[in-house]
Design an enzyme around this catalytic site. Structure first.
Site, PDB file in Angstrom:
ATOM      1  CB  SER A  77     -15.203  14.395  46.972  1.00  0.00           C
ATOM      2  OG  SER A  77     -15.314  13.009  47.156  1.00  0.00           O
ATOM      3  CD  GLU A 137     -15.542   8.155  45.701  1.00  0.00           C
ATOM      4  OE1 GLU A 137     -15.345   7.712  44.550  1.00  0.00           O
ATOM      5  OE2 GLU A 137     -15.594   7.413  46.701  1.00  0.00           O
ATOM      6  CE1 TYR A 174     -20.167  13.934  44.584  1.00  0.00           C
ATOM      7  CE2 TYR A 174     -18.348  12.469  45.132  1.00  0.00           C
ATOM      8  CZ  TYR A 174     -19.158  13.537  45.441  1.00  0.00           C
ATOM      9  OH  TYR A 174     -18.965  14.221  46.626  1.00  0.00           O
TER      10      TYR A 174
END
Length: 320
Positions: free
Chosen positions: A123, A125, A147
């Site tokens: 990801s 992120e 996360y």
């Protein structure tokens, strides 16, 4: 006939990937957690064409049994506790599912079907507090949420298994990707659902947090093609999948309200409770490696994506 196992098949990406693999003639298996009310709305239309297997990324024996039984050619790990907001409230669960879950799956493949090719859903992120613009495969990770750091753990586990055990494992570093199948808790879908509700007179206001966050938003249906392409390569690798454009939450919201002829300022309220403890302010991806090595590029642009999502939510609420 090739076979593939998809973890997270009931999610947005899992449903689009299952459709793609069915079109390509695969035997498709999906790992599904046992829930009292199964969440199969996204795959109902292909339910009779796929094979569902009970299992959970937090349970090693269920993964071992699934891999031993199915012997897939390809494994796509899309399952995760995937909502950044929730990861702040459930950091241990997020680490167990999103981080350790990937390692459990790698172990199951290593022991029971070592030649299977693996795709790991990484990801954007992971970049978090970015050190350069745009972000590519060599950009330093600086995650800003449970996360994000769980995904970093899974990413490096995949690199280690690839190098240590000579396994075909690719990380797809996907930037934000949306669709009418996006969960209602994600800001893009929250906006399009809220816009449709206000349009239909079902609600009067929409509460949002940070309107200045900027993201590289693409269409999930395009991004699953990149996942599949990674596993067709002779050599595995890590690939950024993005559009190369960044847009703010404010831009997304304005386009959504414009689509139905409404003035957003009359309906949107900023709620400080929706701001995160540590924000990721600006993400934009450089997908030139994916374009060069996979021949992949996005097809649906930002405006088309917003329009598609608003129309789908208006249509869905028409039937209420």
């Amino acid at each position: 006939m090739k076979s593939a196992l998809i973890t997270g098949i009931t999610g947005q990406d899992g449903s689009y990937l299952a459709e793609l693999l069915l079109e390509k003639g695969y035997e498709v298996y999906g790992l599904i957690r046992r829930l009292s009310t199964p969440n199969i709305s996204r795959i109902e239309h292909i339910f009779d064409k796929i094979n569902l297997v009970e299992g959970d990324l937090t349970d090693q024996s269920s993964l071992n049994n699934a891999l031993k039984k199915i012997q897939p050619d390809e494994v796509y790990n899309l399952a995760a506790q995937s909502f950044v907001g929730t990861s702040w409230n459930q950091p241990v669960l997020t680490g167990d599912v999103t981080g350790m879950g990937a390692v459990r799956l790698l172990e199951a493949v290593r022991y029971f079907c070592r030649d299977a090719r693996i795709y790991q859903a990484s990801s954007s992120e992971m970049f978090g507090k970015v050190s350069e613009m745009p972000q590519n495969e060599n950009t330093k990770f600086y995650p800003r949420s449970p996360y994000g750091y769980a995904k970093v753990y899974a990413y490096w586990a995949c690199v280690n298994y690839r190098e240590s055990y000579n396994m075909h494992i690719s990380n797809g570093i996907l930037f934000n990707h949306e669709s009418p199948r996006r969960g209602l808790e994600f800001v893009t879908r929250k906006i399009t659902d809220g816009t449709a509700r206000i349009y239909h007179g079902l609600s009067k206001e929409l509460k949002l947090g940070n309107l200045d966050s900027k993201r590289d938003w693409g269409y999930a249906g395009d991004y699953v093609k990149a996942m599949w392409l990674m596993l067709q390569q002779e050599e595995p690798g890590d690939f950024v999948v993005a559009t190369g454009e960044s847009h703010s939450v404010r831009e997304f919201m304005k386009l959504a309200f414009n689509e139905v002829g409404l003035n957003w300022e009359e309906h949107v309220k900023i709620d400080p409770k929706l701001f995160r403890p540590a924000e990721v302010d600006y993400l934009v991806g450089d997908y030139s490696k994916a374009k060069r090595a996979l021949g992949w590029e996005p097809e649906v642009n930002f405006e088309e994506l917003v329009r598609m999502m608003v129309k789908a939510d208006i249509e869905r609420l028409n039937h209420r």
